[in-house]
Scaffold this active site. Structure first.
Site, PDB file in Angstrom:
ATOM      1  N   TYR A 245       0.823  -1.214   0.000  1.00  0.00           N
ATOM      2  CA  TYR A 245       0.000   0.000   0.000  1.00  0.00           C
ATOM      3  C   TYR A 245       0.853   1.258   0.000  1.00  0.00           C
ATOM      4  O   TYR A 245       0.404   2.317  -0.436  1.00  0.00           O
ATOM      5  CB  TYR A 245      -0.909   0.029   1.235  1.00  0.00           C
TER       6      TYR A 245
ATOM      7  N   LYS B  46       3.244 -15.262   1.847  1.00  0.00           N
ATOM      8  CA  LYS B  46       3.549 -16.115   0.700  1.00  0.00           C
ATOM      9  C   LYS B  46       5.059 -16.292   0.643  1.00  0.00           C
ATOM     10  O   LYS B  46       5.719 -15.870  -0.315  1.00  0.00           O
ATOM     11  CB  LYS B  46       3.007 -15.482  -0.591  1.00  0.00           C
TER      12      LYS B  46
ATOM     13  N   ASP C 227     -12.111  -9.383   4.088  1.00  0.00           N
ATOM     14  CA  ASP C 227     -13.363  -9.311   3.321  1.00  0.00           C
ATOM     15  C   ASP C 227     -13.983 -10.702   3.208  1.00  0.00           C
ATOM     16  O   ASP C 227     -15.189 -10.878   3.332  1.00  0.00           O
ATOM     17  CB  ASP C 227     -13.111  -8.777   1.901  1.00  0.00           C
TER      18      ASP C 227
HETATM   19  C1  IPM Z   1     -10.433  -1.514   3.707  1.00  0.00           C
HETATM   20  C2  IPM Z   1     -10.650  -0.879   2.360  1.00  0.00           C
HETATM   21  C3  IPM Z   1      -9.499   0.068   2.062  1.00  0.00           C
HETATM   22  C4  IPM Z   1      -8.237  -0.752   2.000  1.00  0.00           C
HETATM   23  C5  IPM Z   1      -9.676   0.919   0.792  1.00  0.00           C
HETATM   24  C6  IPM Z   1     -10.957   1.718   0.818  1.00  0.00           C
HETATM   25  C7  IPM Z   1      -8.510   1.827   0.574  1.00  0.00           C
HETATM   26  O1  IPM Z   1     -10.807  -1.850   1.389  1.00  0.00           O
HETATM   27  O2  IPM Z   1     -10.341  -0.788   4.694  1.00  0.00           O
HETATM   28  O3  IPM Z   1     -10.387  -2.742   3.778  1.00  0.00           O
HETATM   29  O4  IPM Z   1      -7.911  -1.332   0.946  1.00  0.00           O
HETATM   30  O5  IPM Z   1      -7.543  -0.839   3.019  1.00  0.00           O
HETATM   31 MG    MG Z   2     -10.858  -3.837   2.155  1.00  0.00          MG
END
Ligand code: IPM
Ligand code: MG
Length: 355
Positions: free
Chosen positions: A140, A191, A252
């Site tokens: 990131y 990984k 997620d």
């Molecule tokens: C999360 C979201 C964020 C991320 C996005 C909105 C930048 O998906 O908080 O999981 O990727 O961290």
């Molecule tokens: Mg996310």
């Protein structure tokens, strides 16, 4: 001393769900909680008004507060913007500016929702996983990054996955400490079979465990295998430690085990005594924004995490979580949970248990 909470409603359904959390906080204040609430523009809303997703003023306000509660950021109207002028860039700047490197994402399946999951009840009822996702490093933020045009005219895109030992150790420490209050078990995912930096993650986490946390049972899993194990037998996990990108994806996935993405809160914390950033893990959901039908539970549960980790009131955190549980047990359901309640009505159902 009065504690301070900064609300950052943001975009899409963010303001709708944050309004419910504000009502819940208001109820607690009327019952004696010493909390001052302020609000600031953030994300696309700030781009429209201020030209940037996160102004220096708002960042300073977040760093000066005890906790910040974010709604959601992003939307199709800002998707075409240059990268650093997107709502998401504001979120990354906020996380990094607040130095909240450990993202706690509890995937808890409320018993009343076990049938809302696409997995069979037996696999999810009683599920209680805590993700500890590294939040201010990895791909990131790594440099170099960007897209360049090569002499032959084709493009070359680069992002860099990078971690130092100290970045790995500080987030691993958070996972080990939290594991001590749970089952004293941590599974770390990377990984290492294809990434040198993944293997280093594994080695550094193991070395820290051997040196400082011999009481913790630590195991390692390749991130792709973990993705499979999470749907095969999710209850094998207690605390999961992983990097920024794998943590984003795996959390997620885990959210769906709990019935809905609308149920998962998160806390981003840094060094002891520093302010925390709290946010539902769901996005701005442009498809349902403005209709007042979003599920506010993840936001309210994020407020509960703020009460626990930043506002010094774990007792009230438990009360808020119990109120959400009772509302669900009483049959309160927004559309994502197969029901017809509006966001505000779901808020009423939660508030009814905070009388
Ligand atoms: C999360 C979201 C964020 C991320 C996005 C909105 C930048 O998906 O908080 O999981 O990727 O961290
Ligand atoms: Mg996310």
């Amino acid at each position: 001393m009065t504690k301070t909470l900064l609300l950052l409603p943001g975009d899409g359904i963010g303001p709708e769900v944050t309004a419910v959390s504000r009502r819940v906080a208001g109820r607690l204040i009327s019952q004696g909680l010493d909390l001052a609430i302020t609000e600031a523009r953030f994300g696309g809303a700030a781009i429209d008004a201020d030209g940037v997703p996160l102004t220096d003023e708002t960042l300073a306000a977040a760093k000066a507060a005890d906790a910040a509660l974010m709604g959601a950021v992003g939307g199709p109207q800002w998707a075409g913007q240059p990268y650093d002028l997107r709502p998401e860039a504001g979120l990354l700047k906020l996380r990094s500016g607040m130095n909240v490197y450990a993202n706690l994402r509890p995937a808890i399946c409320f018993s009343a929702l076990a049938d809302a999951s696409t997995l069979k009840r037996v696999h999810v009822d009683g599920l209680d996983i805590l993700f500890v996702r590294e939040l201010t490093g990895g791909v990131y933020f790594g440099e170099p990054r960007g897209v360049e045009t090569l002499p032959d005219g084709q493009r070359r895109g680069v992002n860099t996955h990078v971690y130092t030992t100290s970045e790995i150790e500080r987030v691993a420490r958070v996972a080990f400490e939290l594991a001590r209050g749970r089952k004293s078990e941590v599974v770390s995912a990377e990984k290492g079979n294809v990434m040198e930096a993944g293997l280093m993650w594994r080695e550094d986490v193991q070395a820290l465990r051997d040196k400082e946390y011999p009481d913790i049972k630590l195991s390692h899993m390749l991130a792709d295998n973990m993705a499979m194990q999470l749907v095969k037998n999710p209850k094998q996990f207690d605390v999961i430690l992983t990097d920024n990108l794998f943590g984003d994806m795996l959390s997620d996935e885990a959210a769906m085990l709990t019935g809905s993405l609308g149920m998962l809160p998160s806390a981003a914390i840094g060094d002891a005594g520093m302010p925390g950033l709290y946010e539902p893990i769901h996005g701005s959901a442009p498809d349902i924004a403005g209709r007042g039908v979003a599920n506010p539970c993840a936001s309210v549960l994020s407020l509960a995490m703020a009460l626990r980790h930043s506002l010094g009131r774990p007792d009230l955190a438990l009360r808020v979580e119990a109120a959400v549980d009772k509302a669900l047990t009483g049959g309160a359901r927004t559309a994502d949970l197969g029901g017809i309640l509006t966001t505000a009505q779901m808020g009423d159902a939660i508030l009814a248990h905070l009388a």
